[in-house]
Design a protein around this motif. Sequence first.
Motif, PDB file in Angstrom:
ATOM      1  N   UNK A  94       4.792  -3.077 -12.900  1.00 27.15           N
ATOM      2  CA  UNK A  94       5.573  -2.650 -13.780  1.00 27.15           C
ATOM      3  C   UNK A  94       4.858  -1.994 -14.682  1.00 27.15           C
ATOM      4  N   UNK A  95       3.706  -2.721 -15.160  1.00 26.52           N
ATOM      5  CA  UNK A  95       2.749  -2.211 -16.369  1.00 26.52           C
ATOM      6  C   UNK A  95       1.660  -1.012 -15.506  1.00 26.52           C
ATOM      7  N   UNK A  96       1.746  -1.076 -14.472  1.00 25.44           N
ATOM      8  CA  UNK A  96       0.961  -0.025 -13.856  1.00 25.44           C
ATOM      9  C   UNK A  96       1.885   1.453 -13.765  1.00 25.44           C
ATOM     10  N   UNK A  97       3.187   1.269 -13.444  1.00 21.73           N
ATOM     11  CA  UNK A  97       3.997   2.129 -13.430  1.00 21.73           C
ATOM     12  C   UNK A  97       4.284   2.743 -14.769  1.00 21.73           C
ATOM     13  N   UNK A  98       4.206   1.850 -15.990  1.00 19.87           N
ATOM     14  CA  UNK A  98       4.067   2.401 -17.216  1.00 19.87           C
ATOM     15  C   UNK A  98       3.136   3.313 -17.641  1.00 19.87           C
ATOM     16  N   UNK A  99       2.084   3.203 -17.233  1.00 18.09           N
ATOM     17  CA  UNK A  99       1.089   4.194 -17.300  1.00 18.09           C
ATOM     18  C   UNK A  99       1.053   5.597 -16.543  1.00 18.09           C
ATOM     19  N   UNK A 100       1.588   5.281 -15.169  1.00 13.07           N
ATOM     20  CA  UNK A 100       1.700   6.181 -14.355  1.00 13.07           C
ATOM     21  C   UNK A 100       2.862   7.134 -14.304  1.00 13.07           C
ATOM     22  N   UNK A 101       3.926   6.669 -14.921  1.00 10.44           N
ATOM     23  CA  UNK A 101       5.219   7.457 -15.098  1.00 10.44           C
ATOM     24  C   UNK A 101       5.008   8.328 -15.767  1.00 10.44           C
ATOM     25  N   UNK A 102       4.565   8.315 -17.323  1.00 11.69           N
ATOM     26  CA  UNK A 102       4.664   9.719 -17.933  1.00 11.69           C
ATOM     27  C   UNK A 102       3.502  10.543 -17.545  1.00 11.69           C
ATOM     28  N   UNK A 103       2.626  10.260 -17.072  1.00 10.96           N
ATOM     29  CA  UNK A 103       1.731  11.353 -16.301  1.00 10.96           C
ATOM     30  C   UNK A 103       2.623  11.998 -15.179  1.00 10.96           C
ATOM     31  N   UNK A 104       3.318  11.267 -14.396  1.00 10.02           N
ATOM     32  CA  UNK A 104       4.189  11.923 -13.419  1.00 10.02           C
ATOM     33  C   UNK A 104       5.102  13.097 -13.987  1.00 10.02           C
ATOM     34  N   UNK A 105       5.776  12.454 -15.121  1.00  8.21           N
ATOM     35  CA  UNK A 105       6.679  13.441 -15.700  1.00  8.21           C
ATOM     36  C   UNK A 105       6.161  14.405 -16.383  1.00  8.21           C
TER      37      UNK A 105
ATOM     38  N   UNK B  62       0.784  -1.157   0.009  1.00  6.90           N
ATOM     39  CA  UNK B  62      -0.122   0.061  -0.168  1.00  6.90           C
ATOM     40  C   UNK B  62       0.990   1.394   0.033  1.00  6.90           C
ATOM     41  N   UNK B  63       2.018   1.343   0.801  1.00  2.61           N
ATOM     42  CA  UNK B  63       2.774   2.301   0.839  1.00  2.61           C
ATOM     43  C   UNK B  63       3.487   2.651  -0.460  1.00  2.61           C
ATOM     44  N   UNK B  64       3.784   1.470  -1.306  1.00  2.00           N
ATOM     45  CA  UNK B  64       4.520   1.547  -2.711  1.00  2.00           C
ATOM     46  C   UNK B  64       3.497   1.966  -3.480  1.00  2.00           C
ATOM     47  N   UNK B  65       2.106   1.785  -3.521  1.00  2.00           N
ATOM     48  CA  UNK B  65       1.122   2.208  -4.331  1.00  2.00           C
ATOM     49  C   UNK B  65       1.013   3.817  -4.196  1.00  2.00           C
TER      50      UNK B  65
ATOM     51  N   UNK C 126       0.933   6.770  -7.069  1.00  2.00           N
ATOM     52  CA  UNK C 126      -0.245   7.813  -7.383  1.00  2.00           C
ATOM     53  C   UNK C 126       0.161   9.032  -6.896  1.00  2.00           C
ATOM     54  N   UNK C 127       0.858   9.319  -5.737  1.00  4.26           N
ATOM     55  CA  UNK C 127       0.985  10.480  -5.616  1.00  4.26           C
ATOM     56  C   UNK C 127       2.128  11.241  -6.494  1.00  4.26           C
ATOM     57  N   UNK C 128       3.196  10.499  -7.114  1.00  2.00           N
ATOM     58  CA  UNK C 128       4.164  10.875  -8.209  1.00  2.00           C
ATOM     59  C   UNK C 128       3.243  11.354  -9.612  1.00  2.00           C
ATOM     60  N   UNK C 129       2.160  10.630  -9.848  1.00  3.41           N
ATOM     61  CA  UNK C 129       1.020  10.972 -10.760  1.00  3.41           C
ATOM     62  C   UNK C 129       0.318  11.973 -10.729  1.00  3.41           C
TER      63      UNK C 129
ATOM     64  N   UNK D 217      -4.647   0.788 -21.448  1.00  4.87           N
ATOM     65  CA  UNK D 217      -3.445  -0.251 -21.201  1.00  4.87           C
ATOM     66  C   UNK D 217      -4.033  -1.694 -20.465  1.00  4.87           C
ATOM     67  N   UNK D 218      -5.129  -1.701 -20.486  1.00  9.21           N
ATOM     68  CA  UNK D 218      -5.793  -2.971 -19.676  1.00  9.21           C
ATOM     69  C   UNK D 218      -5.464  -3.191 -18.489  1.00  9.21           C
ATOM     70  N   UNK D 219      -5.744  -1.895 -17.626  1.00 11.78           N
ATOM     71  CA  UNK D 219      -5.599  -1.990 -16.327  1.00 11.78           C
ATOM     72  C   UNK D 219      -7.050  -1.238 -15.758  1.00 11.78           C
ATOM     73  N   UNK D 220      -7.774  -2.160 -15.089  1.00 12.10           N
ATOM     74  CA  UNK D 220      -9.165  -1.828 -14.611  1.00 12.10           C
ATOM     75  C   UNK D 220      -9.279  -1.291 -13.161  1.00 12.10           C
ATOM     76  N   UNK D 221      -9.560   0.029 -12.870  1.00  9.84           N
ATOM     77  CA  UNK D 221      -9.749   0.628 -11.421  1.00  9.84           C
ATOM     78  C   UNK D 221     -11.051   1.142 -11.310  1.00  9.84           C
ATOM     79  N   UNK D 222     -11.325   1.431 -10.184  1.00 12.26           N
ATOM     80  CA  UNK D 222     -12.842   1.766  -9.817  1.00 12.26           C
ATOM     81  C   UNK D 222     -12.935   3.167 -10.012  1.00 12.26           C
ATOM     82  N   UNK D 223     -14.105   3.725 -10.384  1.00 10.52           N
ATOM     83  CA  UNK D 223     -14.254   5.099 -10.850  1.00 10.52           C
ATOM     84  C   UNK D 223     -15.666   5.143 -10.222  1.00 10.52           C
ATOM     85  N   UNK D 224     -16.064   6.585  -9.809  1.00  9.08           N
ATOM     86  CA  UNK D 224     -17.104   6.790  -8.913  1.00  9.08           C
ATOM     87  C   UNK D 224     -17.800   7.913  -9.887  1.00  9.08           C
TER      88      UNK D 224
END
Length: 344
Positions: A325-336, A260-263, A267-270, A299-306
Amino acid sequence: MAGIATGEGPIRHGGDLGEARRRFPGAPEPWIDLSTGINPVPYPCPPIEASHFERLPAPDDLRALQAAAAGAYGAAPGQVVAAPGTQALIALLPRLRPAGRVAVVAPTYAEHAAGWRRAGHAVAAVAGPEESAGFDVAVVVTPNNPDGRRWAPGALAAFAGRLAPGGWLVVDEAFADLEPGPSLCPVLPANAIVLRSFGKTYGLAGLRLGFAVAAPDLAAAIRDGLGPWAVSGPAIAVGRRALADAPWRERARADRARDAARLDGLLERAGGRIVGGTCLFRTAAFAHGPALFEALGRAGIHVRRFDDDPGRLRFGLPAGETQWRRLDAVLAPVAASRGGSATG
């Protein structure tokens, strides 16, 4: 967020990969389902004897399962009722008492309000259990889904005493097993019913196993409402072993807290602001929430939206380094692109 149900159409839940595939038909397989709060590292199922499939569950086996659950939850065996998942209990409890006034601390898991409303009760959404005085029933989820709010057992016991005569306090502790805070079970008020999930903690949601913990008279009424053989033989066999395995639970608690801390870091970097959660899921607010949901889906990653708060997304924990790694591949460009700054 996961709000009060209106009774108009089905309630949307996480875990529906069919819906995700229809929305994003070009997404790569296999999908990563982060839309639920289920332990991604399941308990290692023991071999199940063929007899558990071939005969009805024996009463002694069910009693042994309930005793194992009592030990895990800090309750007495006579207080524990096994059921085919906590959802079955959420649907059953409203049918065990006459129609009345029900306070549901919201926003929360929408099936609670829906179940009471379907059974003819008048349901009111309240901001906290302190607003439930005088109601016939109060429903509190702790830790709450999706924001992770918590209420201490002493406070819950006090709220139970402020309900109408004969009132019930229903406390859903579905996400409590791996959290550091204490449970209401060891100090259970006579008019309280605690719900505990097996599948979330042990990563075996398909087994369909959950428990109610209540005073013996209430527990007996719940057993009668479920009827005989409510829990399957295989579920009893796996549940008995897993619930008695305290060392596994302690390891899972520590490992999932690190996950959870890693996640949170990803998320915060993104650009996400963590607004709550448990060690099995994290809810974050994004200025670009809808766009991020779409990017994750492609990217084939299903998350919960509201629907009522599209800037918030809830993420379960990835299972293994490939998924991380797949999750980071989507979030890293957003963070950058955003400099990793969190939104307010």
